[in-house]
Design a protein around this motif. Structure first.
Motif, PDB file in Angstrom:
ATOM      1  N   GLU A 279       0.780  -1.009   0.153  1.00  0.00           N
ATOM      2  CA  GLU A 279      -0.166  -0.188   0.162  1.00  0.00           C
ATOM      3  C   GLU A 279       0.801   1.310  -0.532  1.00  0.00           C
ATOM      4  N   ILE A 280       1.814   1.398   0.955  1.00  0.00           N
ATOM      5  CA  ILE A 280       2.730   2.338   0.984  1.00  0.00           C
ATOM      6  C   ILE A 280       3.478   2.488  -0.746  1.00  0.00           C
ATOM      7  N   GLN A 281       3.563   1.884  -1.282  1.00  0.00           N
ATOM      8  CA  GLN A 281       4.383   1.618  -2.301  1.00  0.00           C
ATOM      9  C   GLN A 281       3.995   2.284  -3.210  1.00  0.00           C
ATOM     10  N   GLN A 282       2.594   2.425  -3.243  1.00  0.00           N
ATOM     11  CA  GLN A 282       1.095   2.376  -4.595  1.00  0.00           C
ATOM     12  C   GLN A 282       1.046   3.905  -3.854  1.00  0.00           C
ATOM     13  N   GLU A 283       0.454   4.280  -2.818  1.00  0.00           N
ATOM     14  CA  GLU A 283       0.983   5.175  -3.024  1.00  0.00           C
ATOM     15  C   GLU A 283       1.852   6.438  -2.584  1.00  0.00           C
ATOM     16  N   ILE A 284       3.247   5.995  -2.831  1.00  0.00           N
ATOM     17  CA  ILE A 284       4.065   6.642  -3.052  1.00  0.00           C
ATOM     18  C   ILE A 284       4.231   6.671  -4.828  1.00  0.00           C
ATOM     19  N   HIS A 285       4.012   5.742  -5.500  1.00  0.00           N
ATOM     20  CA  HIS A 285       3.809   5.716  -6.622  1.00  0.00           C
ATOM     21  C   HIS A 285       2.704   6.888  -7.637  1.00  0.00           C
ATOM     22  N   LYS A 286       1.905   6.961  -6.551  1.00  0.00           N
ATOM     23  CA  LYS A 286       0.263   7.972  -7.004  1.00  0.00           C
ATOM     24  C   LYS A 286       1.246   9.215  -7.064  1.00  0.00           C
ATOM     25  N   PHE A 287       1.796   9.400  -5.991  1.00  0.00           N
ATOM     26  CA  PHE A 287       1.840  10.752  -5.498  1.00  0.00           C
ATOM     27  C   PHE A 287       2.877  11.537  -5.548  1.00  0.00           C
ATOM     28  N   ILE A 288       4.296  10.810  -5.740  1.00  0.00           N
ATOM     29  CA  ILE A 288       5.654  10.973  -6.170  1.00  0.00           C
ATOM     30  C   ILE A 288       6.281  11.072  -7.260  1.00  0.00           C
ATOM     31  N   PRO A 289       7.464  12.422  -8.062  1.00  0.00           N
ATOM     32  CA  PRO A 289       7.673  12.377  -9.178  1.00  0.00           C
ATOM     33  C   PRO A 289       8.496  10.870  -9.269  1.00  0.00           C
ATOM     34  N   SER A 290       8.360  10.154 -10.047  1.00  0.00           N
ATOM     35  CA  SER A 290       9.082   9.012 -10.380  1.00  0.00           C
ATOM     36  C   SER A 290      10.861   9.056 -10.047  1.00  0.00           C
TER      37      SER A 290
END
Ligand code: ATP
Ligand code: MG
Length: 405
Positions: A246-257
């Motif tokens: 879940e944390i990784q998905q969240e990071i993926h969604k909101f943080i520039p790659s």
């Protein structure tokens, strides 16, 4: 006459008085624990050694195990005799014959711990040496570079005679230097970091982040097997497995790659610190080595480390990959580490990670992760803890790490 003892030597030179007793106690305990499958042995302490009485147990197997016990500098099979000249002469001859089937030269190194013993060390060298010369034709004495060195250690109640010296793993007994939490990935480096940390006497627990369904069961099994290998050296290891999807998905969604890698590492570290605190571990250990990959530049460490002031141990920081691989092979983790299963980080790894991330940038991006505190809390709460020991290993191979360091 046969070998019925193993004499264990440890680094007593570097130990202060108070530490020494703690060290010896722990070493004795660790040896007993490692040899618990040999019910007939006893482990004893004298003033400056530990010795194991074999009572008929298999010395070959026992010596193999002793090579993996931290805190042991070296050990030797020993013959125990009475502290009387004739017995010592016979014992020394037997020890020589056992060690030196092809030997052409030898010497005797006698040490008189009991000063009341009537023969000086020098005289004992001669008296025993001549006995061996008389019994073995063609043999010569060489005091500088002998093929076999027969050591005689005379004490009040008994004398130990040894000839071959086997190098131990060195370091300090595990448990004499507190506890750390090892961040254990499925890679080559972190198991080696765990080994090095334990070598300094630190007990470890391990934490692994995984991201089902992006990582599969076999990736998890790899980590279980690595932990089992490490338990060869440090006894049982508690492994904390953190669900990280879940944390990784969240990071993926909101943080520039370009900043996802930095964000992910910061999250891992925050969670690791919580788990360390919960379990009484006073430091975090990682397999980071400077310059190896994007996350391991000084700038990157600086940005990642910002989230905590918890001590972080990085035993591999100055090592080259080849040196690390060398140790991984010797401690038998290499073959497990190179099994081809993805871990959580490789799957989410961006193609363009920042090698010089900026603190203000990552702090700004993290403000976009609104419910991150809840997610951290949830990940910690859903962490699964497994106790692992040597027997959890799937593949067992003989260890060959005799000449490490
Ligand atoms: P390793 O060979 O140990 O995986 P690495 O060279 O792949 O290291 P990174 O991927 O940058 O380097 O990881 C650096 C360190 O971060 C690792 O050595 C390990 O301590 C920790 N780490 C990385 N991924 C995980 C994970 N999934 N779970 C726990 N710790 C991890
Ligand atoms: Mg890795």
């Amino acid at each position: 006459m046969e070998y019925d003892h193993i004499l264990v030597r440890y680094g007593e030179m570097s130990l202060k008085r108070r530490n020494r007793s703690r060290f010896e106690q722990a070493l004795k305990q660790n040896i007993k624990q490692k040899l618990k499958d040999f019910p007939n042995i006893t482990v004893n302490r004298t003033r400056d050694h530990i010795y194991i009485v074999l009572n008929g147990e298999d010395h070959v197997k026992i010596m193999e195990i002793l090579k993996g016990v931290f805190g042991i500098q070296s050990f030797s099979l020993a013959i125990k005799t009475k502290s009387e000249l004739e017995a010592i002469r016979e014992g020394a001859l037997a020890a020589f014959l056992e060690a030196g089937t092809n030997a052409r030269t030898f010497k005797i190194t006698a040490k008189r711990g009991d000063k009341e013993f009537p023969i000086t060390s020098q005289d004992l060298n001669h008296l025993v040496g001549s006995h061996i010369l008389k019994n073995v034709p063609g043999l010569k004495v060489d005091v500088h570079n002998p093929d076999v060195n027969v050591r005689i250690d005379v004490r009040r109640e008994m004398t130990f005679i040894t000839s071959k010296v086997v190098k131990g793993a060195g370091g300090f007994p595990v448990g004499t230097n507190g506890k750390a939490l090892l961040m254990l990935s499925g890679g080559i480096d972190s198991p080696v970091a765990g080994y090095m940390t334990m070598k300094r006497g630190v007990k470890i627990e391990a934490v692994h982040f995984y991201s089902p369904p992006y990582t599969n069961e076999r990736a998890k099994q790899k980590v279980l097997d690595l932990a089992a290998k490490l338990s060869n050296y440090g006894g049982k290891i508690r492994l904390h497995i953190v669900p990280f999807t879940e944390i990784q998905q969240e990071i993926h969604k909101f943080i520039p790659s370009s900043y996802t890698m930095t964000a992910m590492r910061r999250m891992m570290l925050r969670i690791a610190v919580r788990i360390a605190e919960k379990n009484g571990a006073l430091a975090i250990a990682t397999g980071e080595s400077l310059g190896q990959v994007a996350s391991q530049t000084i700038e990157s460490m600086h940005a990642i480390n910002e989230v905590t002031n918890y001590p972080i141990i990085r035993p591999l920081i100055a090592m080259d990959k080849l040196e690390i691989i060398d140790i991984a092979k010797k401690i038998d983790t290499f073959d497990i580490s190179i099994r081809p299963y993805e871990d959580c980080c490789t799957i989410f790894l961006p193609s363009d990670p920042k090698t010089k991330p900026k603190k203000d940038r990552i702090n700004y991006y993290e403000t976009k992760l609104e419910n991150i505190e809840d997610l951290i809390e949830k990940a910690v709460n859903e962490t699964e803890t497994i106790e692992i020991d040597v027997n959890s290993t799937m593949v067992e191979k003989e260890n060959e790490f005799q000449d490490l360091f």
